[in-house]
Design a protein around this motif. Sequence first.
Motif, mmCIF file in Angstrom:
data_model
loop_
_atom_site.group_PDB
_atom_site.id
_atom_site.type_symbol
_atom_site.label_atom_id
_atom_site.label_comp_id
_atom_site.label_asym_id
_atom_site.label_seq_id
_atom_site.Cartn_x
_atom_site.Cartn_y
_atom_site.Cartn_z
ATOM 1 N N ALA A 14 0.816 -1.194 0.095
ATOM 2 C CA ALA A 14 -0.049 -0.185 0.140
ATOM 3 C C ALA A 14 0.831 1.523 -0.017
ATOM 4 O O ALA A 14 0.611 2.165 -0.671
ATOM 5 C CB ALA A 14 -1.098 0.140 1.191
ATOM 6 N N ALA A 15 1.905 1.273 0.691
ATOM 7 C CA ALA A 15 2.867 2.288 0.880
ATOM 8 C C ALA A 15 3.352 2.883 -0.458
ATOM 9 O O ALA A 15 3.394 3.852 -1.062
ATOM 10 C CB ALA A 15 4.024 2.020 1.815
ATOM 11 N N THR A 16 3.808 1.743 -1.471
ATOM 12 C CA THR A 16 4.477 1.949 -2.755
ATOM 13 C C THR A 16 3.360 2.346 -3.534
ATOM 14 O O THR A 16 3.777 3.069 -4.663
ATOM 15 C CB THR A 16 5.179 0.651 -3.102
ATOM 16 N N LEU A 17 2.062 2.381 -3.309
ATOM 17 C CA LEU A 17 1.201 2.846 -4.237
ATOM 18 C C LEU A 17 0.514 4.083 -4.172
ATOM 19 O O LEU A 17 0.076 4.909 -4.884
ATOM 20 C CB LEU A 17 -0.172 1.683 -4.255
ATOM 21 N N ASP A 18 1.028 4.829 -2.949
ATOM 22 C CA ASP A 18 0.851 6.038 -2.622
ATOM 23 C C ASP A 18 1.902 7.108 -3.325
ATOM 24 O O ASP A 18 3.058 6.787 -3.207
ATOM 25 C CB ASP A 18 1.097 6.347 -1.026
ATOM 26 N N PRO A 19 1.441 7.986 -3.982
ATOM 27 C CA PRO A 19 2.306 9.034 -4.963
ATOM 28 C C PRO A 19 3.344 9.774 -4.293
ATOM 29 O O PRO A 19 4.582 9.697 -4.692
ATOM 30 C CB PRO A 19 1.090 9.767 -5.780
ATOM 31 N N MET A 20 2.967 10.107 -3.053
ATOM 32 C CA MET A 20 3.826 10.573 -2.189
ATOM 33 C C MET A 20 4.950 10.049 -1.897
ATOM 34 O O MET A 20 6.208 10.207 -2.025
ATOM 35 C CB MET A 20 3.149 11.569 -0.937
ATOM 36 N N ARG A 21 4.654 8.732 -1.484
ATOM 37 C CA ARG A 21 5.604 7.646 -1.078
ATOM 38 C C ARG A 21 6.608 7.123 -2.046
ATOM 39 O O ARG A 21 7.881 7.030 -1.981
ATOM 40 C CB ARG A 21 4.961 6.838 -0.244
ATOM 41 N N GLN A 22 5.770 7.065 -3.283
ATOM 42 C CA GLN A 22 6.153 6.791 -4.460
ATOM 43 C C GLN A 22 7.676 7.605 -4.719
ATOM 44 O O GLN A 22 8.732 7.342 -5.150
ATOM 45 C CB GLN A 22 5.615 6.721 -5.891
ATOM 46 N N ARG A 23 7.201 9.177 -4.784
ATOM 47 C CA ARG A 23 8.025 10.245 -5.148
ATOM 48 C C ARG A 23 9.218 10.347 -4.072
ATOM 49 O O ARG A 23 10.555 10.242 -4.265
ATOM 50 C CB ARG A 23 7.737 11.374 -4.808
ATOM 51 N N LEU A 24 9.048 9.837 -2.919
ATOM 52 C CA LEU A 24 10.143 9.703 -1.707
ATOM 53 C C LEU A 24 11.115 8.816 -1.942
ATOM 54 O O LEU A 24 12.367 8.963 -1.782
ATOM 55 C CB LEU A 24 9.655 9.811 -0.240
ATOM 56 N N LEU A 25 10.527 7.421 -2.415
ATOM 57 C CA LEU A 25 11.343 6.422 -2.545
ATOM 58 C C LEU A 25 12.353 6.502 -3.872
ATOM 59 O O LEU A 25 13.450 6.310 -3.882
ATOM 60 C CB LEU A 25 10.709 5.113 -2.743
ATOM 61 N N ALA A 26 11.725 7.058 -4.609
ATOM 62 C CA ALA A 26 12.851 7.727 -6.092
ATOM 63 C C ALA A 26 13.756 8.597 -5.507
ATOM 64 O O ALA A 26 15.028 8.458 -5.953
ATOM 65 C CB ALA A 26 11.750 8.343 -7.109
ATOM 66 N N GLU A 27 13.414 9.713 -4.673
ATOM 67 C CA GLU A 27 14.407 10.522 -4.296
ATOM 68 C C GLU A 27 15.435 9.877 -3.328
ATOM 69 O O GLU A 27 16.752 10.255 -3.371
ATOM 70 C CB GLU A 27 13.732 11.619 -3.534
ATOM 71 N N LEU A 28 15.200 8.790 -2.826
ATOM 72 C CA LEU A 28 15.958 8.166 -1.797
ATOM 73 C C LEU A 28 16.711 7.024 -2.341
ATOM 74 O O LEU A 28 17.339 5.998 -1.701
ATOM 75 C CB LEU A 28 15.200 7.812 -0.390
ATOM 76 N N ALA A 29 16.922 7.158 -3.478
ATOM 77 C CA ALA A 29 17.818 6.345 -4.029
ATOM 78 C C ALA A 29 19.232 6.676 -3.532
ATOM 79 O O ALA A 29 20.080 5.677 -3.567
ATOM 80 C CB ALA A 29 17.997 6.391 -5.613
ATOM 81 N N GLU A 30 19.381 7.776 -3.404
ATOM 82 C CA GLU A 30 20.870 8.163 -2.775
ATOM 83 C C GLU A 30 20.459 8.578 -1.131
ATOM 84 O O GLU A 30 19.245 9.228 -0.993
ATOM 85 C CB GLU A 30 21.288 9.378 -3.333
ATOM 86 N N TYR A 50 6.808 12.314 8.788
ATOM 87 C CA TYR A 50 5.822 11.185 8.826
ATOM 88 C C TYR A 50 6.008 10.116 7.965
ATOM 89 O O TYR A 50 5.877 8.744 8.101
ATOM 90 C CB TYR A 50 4.510 11.921 8.807
ATOM 91 N N HIS A 51 5.991 10.508 6.637
ATOM 92 C CA HIS A 51 5.916 9.414 5.587
ATOM 93 C C HIS A 51 7.412 8.526 5.704
ATOM 94 O O HIS A 51 7.356 7.442 5.431
ATOM 95 C CB HIS A 51 5.982 10.078 4.250
ATOM 96 N N LEU A 52 8.367 9.145 6.013
ATOM 97 C CA LEU A 52 9.591 8.392 6.050
ATOM 98 C C LEU A 52 9.396 7.373 7.342
ATOM 99 O O LEU A 52 9.744 6.111 7.165
ATOM 100 C CB LEU A 52 10.735 9.389 6.326
ATOM 101 N N ASN A 53 9.052 7.812 8.476
ATOM 102 C CA ASN A 53 8.701 6.908 9.521
ATOM 103 C C ASN A 53 7.900 5.671 9.065
ATOM 104 O O ASN A 53 8.240 4.691 9.579
ATOM 105 C CB ASN A 53 8.079 7.780 10.765
ATOM 106 N N GLN A 54 6.804 5.883 8.402
ATOM 107 C CA GLN A 54 6.014 4.926 7.899
ATOM 108 C C GLN A 54 6.572 3.910 7.027
ATOM 109 O O GLN A 54 6.375 2.637 7.177
ATOM 110 C CB GLN A 54 4.445 5.461 7.245
#
Length: 197
Positions: A14-30, A50-54
């Motif tokens: 569910a977290a990976t389907l959230d657009p905001m969290r997808q964006r953060l995951l992409a940014e956190l490649a580094e 909040y999103h990072l903790n989740q």
Amino acid sequence: MLDLEVIEDPRAAAATLDPMRQRLLAELAEPASASMLAARLEIPRQKITYHLNQMAEVGLLAQVELRHKGIMTERLMQATAASYVISPQSLAALTPAPADLRNEFSATWLLALAARTIREVGALLIGARRARKGFGTFAIDTDIVFASARERAEFSAELGLAVARLATKYHDNTNATTGRAHRLVVALHPTLKEDTP
């Protein structure tokens, strides 16, 4: 960071389907901190934290460094993988059962087989990583252009016979209890036409 991670946990899926969290995951490649991301994305730091903790809670992020700046502590987080595959296992009872849909010429059955393949190979990969062992796989991916539907049907029939011959040749009934069973799935479908700009 892994090249690819298999997601079985419904919360992580569910977290990976959230657009905001997808964006953060992409940014956190580094590696980056909430403050760094807030400045880069122009989003309040509290919202990002909040999103990072989740995401960390469900295993999508890992802390890679802790920096002390005076009385402040900054956590640098990074995605656990460069890409993710959501296993049908995360759907539990909704996962398709190939045995119930069997039909060699059905797209539905092909998708059910693909889902089972993702679920089984994903579980094997997760188990192998935990045990720090490998396991054998083999895949072929190629494009074939058929001049007609008849040629496609003839190819399918010949391929089916060839696979049946090989399976008969190498299937070992004498070692059914000690040998390792393997699953073979062969799929043929039209290539998807990508939109060209």
